[in-house]
Design an enzyme around this catalytic site. Structure first.
Site, PDB file in Angstrom:
ATOM      1  N   PHE A 119       0.881   5.166  16.525  1.00  0.00           N
ATOM      2  CA  PHE A 119       1.505   3.958  15.995  1.00  0.00           C
ATOM      3  C   PHE A 119       1.411   2.853  17.038  1.00  0.00           C
ATOM      4  O   PHE A 119       1.201   3.124  18.237  1.00  0.00           O
ATOM      5  CB  PHE A 119       2.979   4.217  15.648  1.00  0.00           C
ATOM      6  CG  PHE A 119       3.260   4.384  14.179  1.00  0.00           C
ATOM      7  CD1 PHE A 119       2.365   4.984  13.325  1.00  0.00           C
ATOM      8  CD2 PHE A 119       4.464   3.942  13.646  1.00  0.00           C
ATOM      9  CE1 PHE A 119       2.642   5.151  11.975  1.00  0.00           C
ATOM     10  CE2 PHE A 119       4.756   4.097  12.298  1.00  0.00           C
ATOM     11  CZ  PHE A 119       3.841   4.705  11.460  1.00  0.00           C
ATOM     12  N   GLN A 241      12.317  -8.420  12.551  1.00  0.00           N
ATOM     13  CA  GLN A 241      10.932  -7.984  12.640  1.00  0.00           C
ATOM     14  C   GLN A 241      10.157  -8.316  11.370  1.00  0.00           C
ATOM     15  O   GLN A 241      10.577  -7.967  10.263  1.00  0.00           O
ATOM     16  CB  GLN A 241      10.861  -6.471  12.870  1.00  0.00           C
ATOM     17  CG  GLN A 241       9.434  -5.958  12.983  1.00  0.00           C
ATOM     18  CD  GLN A 241       9.384  -4.532  13.485  1.00  0.00           C
ATOM     19  OE1 GLN A 241       9.512  -3.591  12.700  1.00  0.00           O
ATOM     20  NE2 GLN A 241       9.232  -4.346  14.778  1.00  0.00           N
ATOM     21  N   HIS A 243       6.973  -7.260   9.575  1.00  0.00           N
ATOM     22  CA  HIS A 243       5.944  -6.217   9.576  1.00  0.00           C
ATOM     23  C   HIS A 243       4.628  -6.872   9.190  1.00  0.00           C
ATOM     24  O   HIS A 243       4.560  -7.620   8.217  1.00  0.00           O
ATOM     25  CB  HIS A 243       6.298  -5.115   8.573  1.00  0.00           C
ATOM     26  CG  HIS A 243       5.531  -3.849   8.783  1.00  0.00           C
ATOM     27  ND1 HIS A 243       4.174  -3.755   8.548  1.00  0.00           N
ATOM     28  CD2 HIS A 243       5.918  -2.624   9.227  1.00  0.00           C
ATOM     29  CE1 HIS A 243       3.773  -2.526   8.821  1.00  0.00           C
ATOM     30  NE2 HIS A 243       4.815  -1.828   9.248  1.00  0.00           N
ATOM     31  N   LEU A 253       6.024  -2.761   1.557  1.00  0.00           N
ATOM     32  CA  LEU A 253       5.476  -2.272   2.814  1.00  0.00           C
ATOM     33  C   LEU A 253       4.231  -1.416   2.622  1.00  0.00           C
ATOM     34  O   LEU A 253       4.198  -0.513   1.785  1.00  0.00           O
ATOM     35  CB  LEU A 253       6.540  -1.440   3.549  1.00  0.00           C
ATOM     36  CG  LEU A 253       6.109  -0.794   4.862  1.00  0.00           C
ATOM     37  CD1 LEU A 253       5.794  -1.855   5.907  1.00  0.00           C
ATOM     38  CD2 LEU A 253       7.190   0.154   5.371  1.00  0.00           C
ATOM     39  N   GLU A 256       2.441   1.299   8.785  1.00  0.00           N
ATOM     40  CA  GLU A 256       1.627   1.316   9.995  1.00  0.00           C
ATOM     41  C   GLU A 256       0.826   2.601  10.111  1.00  0.00           C
ATOM     42  O   GLU A 256      -0.142   2.679  10.872  1.00  0.00           O
ATOM     43  CB  GLU A 256       2.554   1.141  11.208  1.00  0.00           C
ATOM     44  CG  GLU A 256       1.868   0.780  12.493  1.00  0.00           C
ATOM     45  CD  GLU A 256       2.875   0.378  13.563  1.00  0.00           C
ATOM     46  OE1 GLU A 256       2.588   0.627  14.738  1.00  0.00           O
ATOM     47  OE2 GLU A 256       3.929  -0.191  13.217  1.00  0.00           O
ATOM     48  N   ARG A 287       4.248  -4.645  16.673  1.00  0.00           N
ATOM     49  CA  ARG A 287       4.305  -5.313  15.364  1.00  0.00           C
ATOM     50  C   ARG A 287       4.442  -6.827  15.467  1.00  0.00           C
ATOM     51  O   ARG A 287       3.848  -7.555  14.672  1.00  0.00           O
ATOM     52  CB  ARG A 287       5.464  -4.739  14.543  1.00  0.00           C
ATOM     53  CG  ARG A 287       5.165  -3.351  14.017  1.00  0.00           C
ATOM     54  CD  ARG A 287       6.329  -2.781  13.242  1.00  0.00           C
ATOM     55  NE  ARG A 287       5.978  -1.461  12.718  1.00  0.00           N
ATOM     56  CZ  ARG A 287       6.832  -0.666  12.104  1.00  0.00           C
ATOM     57  NH1 ARG A 287       8.090  -1.039  11.926  1.00  0.00           N
ATOM     58  NH2 ARG A 287       6.445   0.519  11.648  1.00  0.00           N
ATOM     59  N   HIS A 354      10.969  -7.096   7.661  1.00  0.00           N
ATOM     60  CA  HIS A 354      11.017  -5.642   7.534  1.00  0.00           C
ATOM     61  C   HIS A 354      12.268  -5.014   8.138  1.00  0.00           C
ATOM     62  O   HIS A 354      12.839  -4.096   7.560  1.00  0.00           O
ATOM     63  CB  HIS A 354       9.777  -5.057   8.209  1.00  0.00           C
ATOM     64  CG  HIS A 354       9.684  -3.560   8.166  1.00  0.00           C
ATOM     65  ND1 HIS A 354       9.731  -2.842   6.984  1.00  0.00           N
ATOM     66  CD2 HIS A 354       9.532  -2.639   9.159  1.00  0.00           C
ATOM     67  CE1 HIS A 354       9.611  -1.544   7.251  1.00  0.00           C
ATOM     68  NE2 HIS A 354       9.510  -1.394   8.555  1.00  0.00           N
ATOM     69  N   ARG A 399      11.109  -3.851  17.485  1.00  0.00           N
ATOM     70  CA  ARG A 399      11.143  -2.390  17.338  1.00  0.00           C
ATOM     71  C   ARG A 399       9.737  -1.822  17.235  1.00  0.00           C
ATOM     72  O   ARG A 399       8.889  -2.359  16.531  1.00  0.00           O
ATOM     73  CB  ARG A 399      11.927  -1.997  16.081  1.00  0.00           C
ATOM     74  CG  ARG A 399      11.916  -0.496  15.816  1.00  0.00           C
ATOM     75  CD  ARG A 399      12.769  -0.132  14.627  1.00  0.00           C
ATOM     76  NE  ARG A 399      12.233  -0.582  13.359  1.00  0.00           N
ATOM     77  CZ  ARG A 399      11.241   0.026  12.689  1.00  0.00           C
ATOM     78  NH1 ARG A 399      10.616   1.070  13.211  1.00  0.00           N
ATOM     79  NH2 ARG A 399      10.853  -0.446  11.516  1.00  0.00           N
TER      80      ARG A 399
END
Length: 587
Positions: A119, A241, A243, A253, A256, A287, A354, A399
């Site tokens: 990730f 955040q 995304h 979504l 990732e 991100r 996100h 994050r």
């Protein structure tokens, strides 16, 4: 109003991953637990988590928890509390194996070990090595598997569920400690005072303050509103955040995990542009870095399409077998909402809101904190917060993927352990005045009695579009101040907003009105914190202050319901390893 009562050792508001993990830990220690959820527990938003759980198992690549800790601190842009990050990353392998033993159906490697994937921002050897293969997953439905596993365990452990009950407000005892909540039963409209010497808020995020978001309709920040109305603060609310890969025009979504399996982003020229923005990590950069890169590509005219340009996420080269085995949910979402089959064609994506890095300030035991007039931390007796609604702060300004599910499990369990210790040491119910209980239920009466020209849906729509327009991927002072003024007007309009349906049975209009109370104050807290932070750090990217300012801004933003913004120190002192001092954040 005579409100009936029910007494428990602990009341938990929210039945997602963190709430159910805390409940399970307490039930195993023979505590009487009430779990209050406005939806059936398996419909909590944890069910939507796709990619996996970050933990340094080392099943695929060499890994160490301290590498994970470094990546998380770096990913947070040095706004994360290093003692909490140390605690979370060190506990990672243990809590993942614990879930495995509970029956969570992880995907498997050929050797039988838990399957792991890479990730963004997760690297080997303190960022100097290759990407770390660190994310334990169950295909691309890890949150679904986690939530159902925990629900089964809680049923077995005898936790008392209050399903489709809505938490209204906290109740304070005469000594200022927390002594329960008042909740509303959605089926009948009846109220109940749930008495307990300890309350855990596990109400999830508040992404519904934005229009373009991956968050479910239930993510309205109910716990955050409860805290503000109790005179307690929120922390780092400017840090939202985006995304990088939400389905263009929809916001749903696309995990990732797609890039973790080898997918990559392309602009209209077919260029893998992330090689320019993050030469080492490329599409697996953090991100916030990838989201800004996508936004800048579109700004530069490299987006695909003339009217609403987007970027392509290419995974068809992975092959049908891998996509169907490891990304079946992604394929289904792409076919349903983007009208493309990723086995054969690219997925159109855009950044979308996100995750909320800010929230209710807590320490690593999940105890809720406030700040006194001297700027010192004060623990609120009997009140805990876990999961996305909390700000512990392990995510800081950004994050890393895979750390949210880890956060849920580690701090849900930690809250359960700490409360059990406190109860065993003598924590007990304090006297509560009846008028305090009535005040906690007063919002229902207020909405029943309001008259005016505005509707709940009008204000909610205006709120969400204001946040999208004024508090996006890139921010400037003039645009944010204009947005703040609009939000403050919406807060004034609340008193002239009418509830058209005053019935008792499954009145969803009333729930939406009560949610609006929370959404507006959270949006204003976000705006105030964002205007005040005059630098760019992590998800907070200001075009008028483009640089990170470590001299003045390594500190947490603290905002109260009276619009006052103060600050508290970031914990830069881990307990078992040396601290990681701030340095330039590149991938």
């Amino acid at each position: 109003m005579d409100i009936p009562e029910a007494t428990f050792d602990v009341v938990i508001v929210g039945a997602g991953g963190s709430g159910m993990r805390a409940a399970l830990q307490l039930a195993k220690k023979d505590k009487k637990v009430a779990l209050v959820s406005k939806v059936y527990p398996t419909r909590s938003h944890t069910v939507s988590a796709q990619g996996g759980i970050a933990a340094a198992l080392g099943n695929v690549s060499a890994d160490k928890w301290i590498w994970h800790m470094f990546d998380t601190i770096k990913g947070s842009d040095y706004l994360g509390d290093q003692d909490s990050i140390e605690f979370m990353c060190k506990m990672g392998p243990e809590v993942v194996y614990e879930l495995e033993h509970m029956g969570l159906p992880f995907s498997r490697l050929d050797n039988g070990k838990i399957y792991q994937r890479g990730f963004g921002g997760q690297m080997q050897d303190f960022g100097k090595g290759d990407p770390a293969i660190r994310i334990s997953s169950a295909a691309d439905r890890t949150g679904h598997a986690l939530l159902h596993t925990l629900f089964q365990q809680n049923l077995q452990a005898g936790v008392t569920f209050f399903n489709e009950w809505y938490g209204l407000d906290l109740v304070k005892a005469v000594d200022g400690s927390i002594a329960g909540i008042v909740a509303l039963r959605m089926e009948s409209g009846e109220l109940l005072y749930l008495r307990a010497p300890a309350v855990i808020l596990a109400t999830g995020g508040a992404g519904q303050i934005f229009n373009n978001t991956t968050n479910a309709k239930i993510n309205t920040g109910d716990g955050l509103g409860m805290v503000l109305r109790a005179g307690l603060p929120l922390q780092d609310m400017e840090m939202w955040q985006f995304h990088p890969t939400g389905i263009a025009g929809v916001g749903i979504l696309i995990s990732e995990a797609c890039r973790g399996e080898g997918g990559y982003l392309l602009n209209k020229d077919g260029e893998r542009f992330m090689e320019r923005y993050a030469p080492h990590a490329k599409d697996l950069a953090s991100r916030d870095v990838v989201s800004r890169a996508v936004a800048m590509e579109i700004r530069a005219g490299h987006g695909i399409g003339a009217t609403q340009p987007y970027i392509n996420l290419k995974i068809d080269h992975l092959g049908e077998k891998i996509i169907k085995e490891r990304l079946p949910g992604i394929r289904e979402l792409a076919m349903t909402f983007a009208n493309v089959d990723p086995v054969y064609e690219s997925i159109p994506i855009l950044p979308t809101v996100h995750y909320m890095m800010g929230g209710i300030p807590t320490n690593k035991y999940s105890q809720v904190l406030t700040v006194n007039s001297n700027g010192e931390d004060v623990v609120i007796t009997g009140l805990y917060a876990v999961g996305e609604c909390s700000c512990v702060s392990v995510h800081g300004a950004n994050r890393l993927g895979g750390n949210s599910l880890l956060d849920l499990i580690v701090f849900g369990r930690a809250a359960g352990d700490h409360i059990a210790e406190q109860l065993n040491a003598g924590l007990h119910l304090q006297p509560v005045q009846q008028e305090v209980i009535a005040a906690a239920a007063a919002r229902v009466t207020e909405w029943n009695n309001r008259t005016g020209k505005y509707t709940v849906s009008e204000l909610r729509k205006a709120l969400r579009f204001t946040m999208d327009e004024h508090f996006g991927v890139f921010r400037t002072e003039a645009v944010m101040l204009e947005g703040l003024a609009k939000l403050q007007d919406l807060r004034k309009h609340l008193n002239n907003t009418v509830l058209t349906d005053k019935s008792q049975t499954f009145n969803t209009a009333r729930i939406e009105a009560l949610e609006l109370d929370n959404l507006i104050v959270i949006a204003i807290a976000t705006a105030l914190s964002a205007v005040a932070r005059k630098e760019s750090r992590g998800a907070h990217a200001r075009e008028d202050f483009p640089n990170r300012d470590d001299e003045h801004w390594i500190k947490h933003s603290i905002v109260f319901d009276n619009d006052k913004v103060v600050y508290r120190a970031v914990n830069m002192s881990p307990t078992t390893v040396p601290a990681f001092p701030p340095k330039e954040r590149v991938y």
